[in-house]
Structure formats: C-alpha cells, structure tokens
Design an enzyme around this catalytic site. Structure first.
Site, short mmCIF file in Angstrom:
data_model
loop_
_atom_site.label_atom_id
_atom_site.label_comp_id
_atom_site.label_asym_id
_atom_site.label_seq_id
_atom_site.Cartn_x
_atom_site.Cartn_y
_atom_site.Cartn_z
N CYS A 1 0.85 -1.19 0.00
CA CYS A 1 0.00 0.00 0.00
C CYS A 1 0.89 1.24 0.00
CB CYS A 1 -0.89 -0.01 1.24
SG CYS A 1 -1.86 1.50 1.51
N CYS B 1 -0.99 4.06 -6.95
CA CYS B 1 -1.79 3.39 -5.91
C CYS B 1 -1.87 1.92 -6.32
CB CYS B 1 -3.18 3.99 -5.81
SG CYS B 1 -4.33 3.07 -4.74
#
Length: 264
Positions: A70, A177
């Site tokens: 992440c 992302c």
C-alpha cells in the site's frame, strides 16, 4: 520460504500475484484490515496504529519478509513498521515507480489518490527522480474505493474522470496506488490517444516482489512446483479472500492455485 503482504484491502493483490509468479513454491500470508478500512482518510497516527496491528498479525505467522502492499501505508507507517519488526523481519515498502518512468523520458502522468497527489512525499519523489521530465499529477477521485468494491460502473466513471485530467501528450503513466494495477488495462485504454505511441504504464508490484526476494537472498524460480500455501487474515482473523478479489485476474490466480492444492 514464507512471505507476508499487508494492506487495508485488496490493493495488495498485484504484489501478491507478482510474488506467486516469481516463486510458486512460496507460502503467502495476506493480512488485510476490513475492520479498519479505508486507511486513506485516517490521520497518519491512526493509520500507523492500524498498520502495526495488521503487521503484527502477519508476523505471528513467522514469515521471512513482509511487504507493505500500500502506497499510503508506506508513506506514513514504514518507519514505525521497520522500528517494530526489523531486523528480525525485513519490511519492504511500496513506492510509485517514478524513477523508471522518468528514465524513459516524458512527458508522464502520475495517477494517485487525492491525498497523495500534490503531497510533499510525491513532490519529493518527482524532484529527486524526474528532473527535467514534464510531470502531471492526476488525482483519481474514488478510483481506489471503486476497485476495492469491484464496482464496474464506479471504476469506469473514475477512470474516465482521471483520463480527462491527463494531458494529451502524456506517453507514460505511473500507477501511484496499488489498487490501480488491478485495472491497468482499463486505464491504458482510457488514456491512449489515437495516433500517439503506445502508452507505457509503470506499476510497483513486480519491483516490490523482486526486492523482497533480494532481501531474502533468494532468486526468482517461476518453474518451481506450485506448492505454496495461502493464508488470509482479516483484521487478525483467519478467513478467505474477499469476494471482490476474485473479480480481478490477480485474485483468480491466487484462488485457482489455492483450490488446486486443496484438491490434491
């Protein structure tokens, strides 16, 4: 060899699939946080607290390395995770692939969450690794959340909106992302302009998987026996891959491998 990956949700699927392809014999532990997601709107302190809980749940399974799958958690919690777990457990963060993207020339666009777009963190990466290359920072409103839910309509709307913010002359897009890598081809189709050279996409999954192996002194072995197990932790509880994960090729790869081993 056992490798753990952590994220609030299914953004870790791309890196997990990359590890599985490089080492089909590796045991995998996926530590998600459905009780605390999404992490993005949390304060850095709150996010770090959640990330430490999820990491410690993974660490209890005694992996050889932990991948933070992440970008947001890497920005805010990587230092705390390393302070808590290293040197016993190597921790590998996920950084947008700005350096290799800039090396190919430009102009390039960085698709990222609104919180990351324009942040000091991203601006520092641009300054350090994209000197002399034209960079457009593109906020992708709602895209990560839509991918997490596997909401096809919302994904299409978010990709279209971000594509409209992307300059026409862009030749390269950095997927800033981890969720975005799950819909990479939809992004490519939306940004590719008629008559322009084929668009280049840069994600982080492959590099992160390779770095985890390097930290362990291991080599890729894609032809190894597909004997690796899969353990899924949901806020510390053992469970199954979220249903939405199976919407994506990366999730289906993991699901098929787990099913095949169960049938043996």
């Amino acid at each position: 060899m056992k490798i753990a990956l952590m994220d609030s949700g299914i953004g870790l699927l791309a890196a997990t699939a990359a590890v599985r392809r490089l080492r089909p014999d590796a045991d995998l532990v996926l530590s998600l946080d459905p009780d605390g997601m999404p992490w993005g709107p949390r304060t850095p302190e709150d996010l770090t607290e959640r990330a430490l809980l999820v990491a410690e749940a993974a660490a209890a399974h005694r992996p050889d390395a932990l991948i933070v799958g992440c970008n947001t958690a890497t920005v805010h919690a990587l230092s705390a995770l390393r302070a808590r777990l290293e040197p016993v457990l190597p921790v590998i963060g996920t950084v947008p692939a700005i350096k290799p993207a800039a090396a190919g020339g430009g102009p390039l666009a960085i698709w990222a969450t609104p919180a990351t777009t324009g942040s000091p963190y991203q601006r520092d990466l641009i300054e350090n690794f994209a000197d002399g290359v034209t960079v457009a920072e593109v906020p992708c409103w709602g895209l990560a959340e839509a991918v997490e839910r596997a909401d096809e309509t919302a994904i299409g709307a978010a990709v279209t909106a971000a594509a409209e913010l992307t300059p026409d002359d862009v030749t390269t897009v950095v997927l800033g992302c981890t969720h975005y890598e799950l819909v990479a081809e939809r992004i490519r189709a939306a940004v590719q302009r008629p008559g322009r050279p084929p668009l280049v996409l840069h994600g982080s999954a492959g590099a992160v998987a390779a770095q985890a192996l390097r930290r362990l002194g291991e080599q890729p072995d894609p032809e190894a026996a597909a004997s690796g197990t899969l353990t899924v932790l949901l806020s510390g509880r053992e469970g199954a891959l979220p249903t939405a994960a199976l919407t994506y090729a990366e999730g289906r790869l993991l699901g098929r491998a787990a099913a095949a081993r169960t049938a043996q």
